[in-house]
Structure formats: C-alpha cells, structure tokens
Scaffold this motif. Structure first.
Motif, mmCIF file in Angstrom:
data_model
loop_
_atom_site.group_PDB
_atom_site.id
_atom_site.type_symbol
_atom_site.label_atom_id
_atom_site.label_comp_id
_atom_site.label_asym_id
_atom_site.label_seq_id
_atom_site.Cartn_x
_atom_site.Cartn_y
_atom_site.Cartn_z
ATOM 1 N N PRO A 230 53.100 38.782 35.477
ATOM 2 C CA PRO A 230 53.792 39.351 36.423
ATOM 3 C C PRO A 230 54.706 40.411 37.955
ATOM 4 O O PRO A 230 54.361 41.180 36.697
ATOM 5 N N LEU A 231 54.960 40.059 38.939
ATOM 6 C CA LEU A 231 55.439 41.767 39.459
ATOM 7 C C LEU A 231 56.569 41.684 38.231
ATOM 8 O O LEU A 231 57.656 40.915 38.344
ATOM 9 N N ASN A 232 56.771 42.894 38.934
ATOM 10 C CA ASN A 232 57.076 44.243 37.868
ATOM 11 C C ASN A 232 58.748 44.368 38.553
ATOM 12 O O ASN A 232 58.798 44.840 39.107
ATOM 13 N N ILE A 233 59.571 44.168 38.107
ATOM 14 C CA ILE A 233 60.701 44.084 39.385
ATOM 15 C C ILE A 233 61.781 44.788 38.477
ATOM 16 O O ILE A 233 62.758 44.110 38.011
ATOM 17 N N LEU B 136 58.799 46.378 30.482
ATOM 18 C CA LEU B 136 58.126 45.825 30.361
ATOM 19 C C LEU B 136 56.805 46.280 31.052
ATOM 20 O O LEU B 136 55.397 45.659 30.773
ATOM 21 N N ARG B 137 57.043 46.886 31.637
ATOM 22 C CA ARG B 137 55.314 47.756 31.779
ATOM 23 C C ARG B 137 54.402 47.996 30.664
ATOM 24 O O ARG B 137 53.355 47.753 30.601
ATOM 25 N N THR C 23 64.293 42.994 35.385
ATOM 26 C CA THR C 23 64.583 43.604 34.510
ATOM 27 C C THR C 23 65.689 44.773 34.737
ATOM 28 O O THR C 23 65.044 45.468 36.275
ATOM 29 N N ASP C 24 66.395 45.187 34.434
ATOM 30 C CA ASP C 24 66.753 46.855 34.124
ATOM 31 C C ASP C 24 65.769 47.676 33.089
ATOM 32 O O ASP C 24 66.300 49.256 33.844
ATOM 33 N N TRP D 222 65.003 36.179 35.755
ATOM 34 C CA TRP D 222 66.132 37.206 35.814
ATOM 35 C C TRP D 222 67.247 37.086 34.483
ATOM 36 O O TRP D 222 67.425 35.755 34.539
ATOM 37 N N THR D 223 67.749 37.923 34.155
ATOM 38 C CA THR D 223 67.611 39.486 34.104
ATOM 39 C C THR D 223 67.104 39.217 32.744
ATOM 40 O O THR D 223 67.873 39.875 32.118
#
Length: 277
Positions: free
Chosen positions: A4-7, A266-267, A260-261, A239-240
């Motif tokens: 997934p994209l890490n936003i 997450l990475r 995510t904050d 989210w979140t």
C-alpha cells in the motif's frame, strides 16, 4: 500482494509539527509515498493548510510567543492569510492532551501555516513522485464553521491546474458535496470519499456519486469493506492507522493506501529501511 501507499497523515503528525511545510518536506525527503493535508479557505479567499476550523490553543502561539486561550477562538474562515500566518504552529503546548499524544514529535519553532501552493512547490522539489491526499476541509454538522464545500473544491481544482499538479493528487473529504463538485469541474481528478468511524455509508453510495475510491476509517476497514470496494471498481484507503498491530491487520487486507501519523513504523512493517529525514 502489492504494497500500500505509505501516506503521512498531516505530513506525519507523530514525527513533525502537523500540516507544516517542514513536515511535508521531511516526509518527502524520507521517501514516503505521500502525505495527507487539510485545506480551508481564508477570509480573503486563500487556501491555507490547517486541520481545525478554529485556531487550536494546544498548537497556536501569537507573535509574542503566547499560547492562545479561550473557547471562542477565531475561525480560520474569519481571518486573512496574513493574520493566520502570524501564528507559530511548530510545537504543541506542554501539558496538553495534544502534546501527550505526540511525544515523539520533533518541534520546530517558527513554523507558520502554509498555503496549498507552498506545500505543492516544496514537495515537488523534494520528491518528484510525492503524492498529496488533499482533504477539502469543510463542516457538515455546522456549515457556518467553514466556507462552502463547493467553494473550497473550486479553489483547489483551480490551484492544481495552475500548478500542473493534477497527476500527483487524490482529493478526499467527509463533506461529499465538495468531491462531487470537484468531479464536475475535472472528471479525471481522483476523488476518494471519506467515511467516519460511525458512518454507515459505503462503496455503493460512493460509486453512485462518481467516486474513485473509499477513504475508510480504520475501524471499518475489513475484508468485507475491501471486497465491496473492489466489486464497485473503487480504490480503498484506510485512515488513521498508527499502532503496528493495526497496521499489520490493514496491510493483509490488500488496501491501496494507509494514512498514518507514523509512516516510519509503517515503512518498517513493509520492509523498508530508509532513514527518516
């Protein structure tokens, strides 16, 4: 399974002062996929990046360094961009709940509220493929708190066209009127419709309004929701999501993006190891 994209939520609110130019540049330089930000219209019609409808006493200091106090603080829509940018939003007020929730944040004094164009120009220079999930921040419960959703959407679409930044953007928002209006103005612009923790709305409601994706609260992000989104041809983001256990649960669902904050956490879970800027 595709990652997934890490936003980075509000630019990575658990790492840097939220919704600041410094946060967005740091997120881009750290190699994250993108960032989410909140955009509102000021009294003089400018697009400013700030989350709350009123100035936040746990975050805002005046030009003399004094923390704001009181319950009836000015609305963002009541102030000009110049007035808003006179406040320092680079650190949380000590002892507040907001400060306790962001103990890992690296403060940075002297940060003011950026405009949408400030953020776009900064991240484009820092990371060419950095994406922005732009929330059209308007109030559903009390429309007097913000500019109309259609007005904010119109200003955002115009700015994206002016800066040629349409390909790196997803529009999101809980006030769906703004997203519907944005799609009328630019049908090719991706719009992911946001739903809250207690919302019963879902993929079929989003599809009928012409949405491209479902930006779902983490508590409702489950296998059935993702399956429904796929059946309706929608992208799916959550989210979140901040706790590692919750991140693992959402990752295995095969979502397209996680907001995510703590994009650093997450990475790590996704197998990345690049340092945080």
């Amino acid at each position: 399974m595709q990652k997934p994209l890490n936003i980075a939520h509000r630019g990575g609110a658990g790492l840097w002062p939220e919704n600041t130019r410094f946060a967005f540049v740091s997120a881009a330089k750290s190699g994250f996929d993108g960032a989410e930000l909140d955009v509102q219209l000021t009294r003089d019609g400018k697009l400013v990046v700030f989350h709350d409808f009123r100035l936040k006493p746990a975050l805002c200091r005046d030009i003399g360094g004094r923390w704001l106090a009181g319950k009836a603080l000015p609305l963002v829509r009541e102030l000009t961009l110049g007035e808003l940018q006179s406040y320092d939003v680079g650190r949380p007020k000590p002892g507040t709940l907001y400060a306790r929730m962001h103990t890992n944040m690296a403060p940075r004094d002297g940060e003011s509220m950026p405009t949408l164009s400030d953020v776009i120009e900064a991240v484009r220079e820092a990371k060419k493929d950095f994406r922005l999930f732009i929330e059209i921040k308007t109030s559903i419960d009390d429309p007097a708190l913000s500019a109309p959703a259609e007005a904010v959407a119109e200003a955002v679409v115009a700015e994206l066209h002016r800066l040629s930044f349409r390909e790196s953007v997803v529009l999101v928002g809980f006030d769906w009127k703004g997203l519907v209006h944005a799609k009328r103005l630019d049908p090719a612009l991706p719009c992911w419709f946001s739903t809250g923790r207690n919302s019963r709305l879902g993929a079929s409601d989003i599809k009928v309004l012409g949405g491209d994706g479902w930006f779902c609260s983490s508590n409702r992000a489950n296998a059935d929701a993702v399956k429904s989104a796929r059946a309706h041809g929608l992208a799916f983001g959550a989210w979140t999501v901040n706790a590692p256990r919750a991140m693992r649960r959402v990752i295995v669902l095969g979502v397209d993006a996680i907001c995510t904050d703590r994009p650093d956490r997450l990475r790590t879970l996704l197998g990345g190891s690049a340092p945080v800027a």
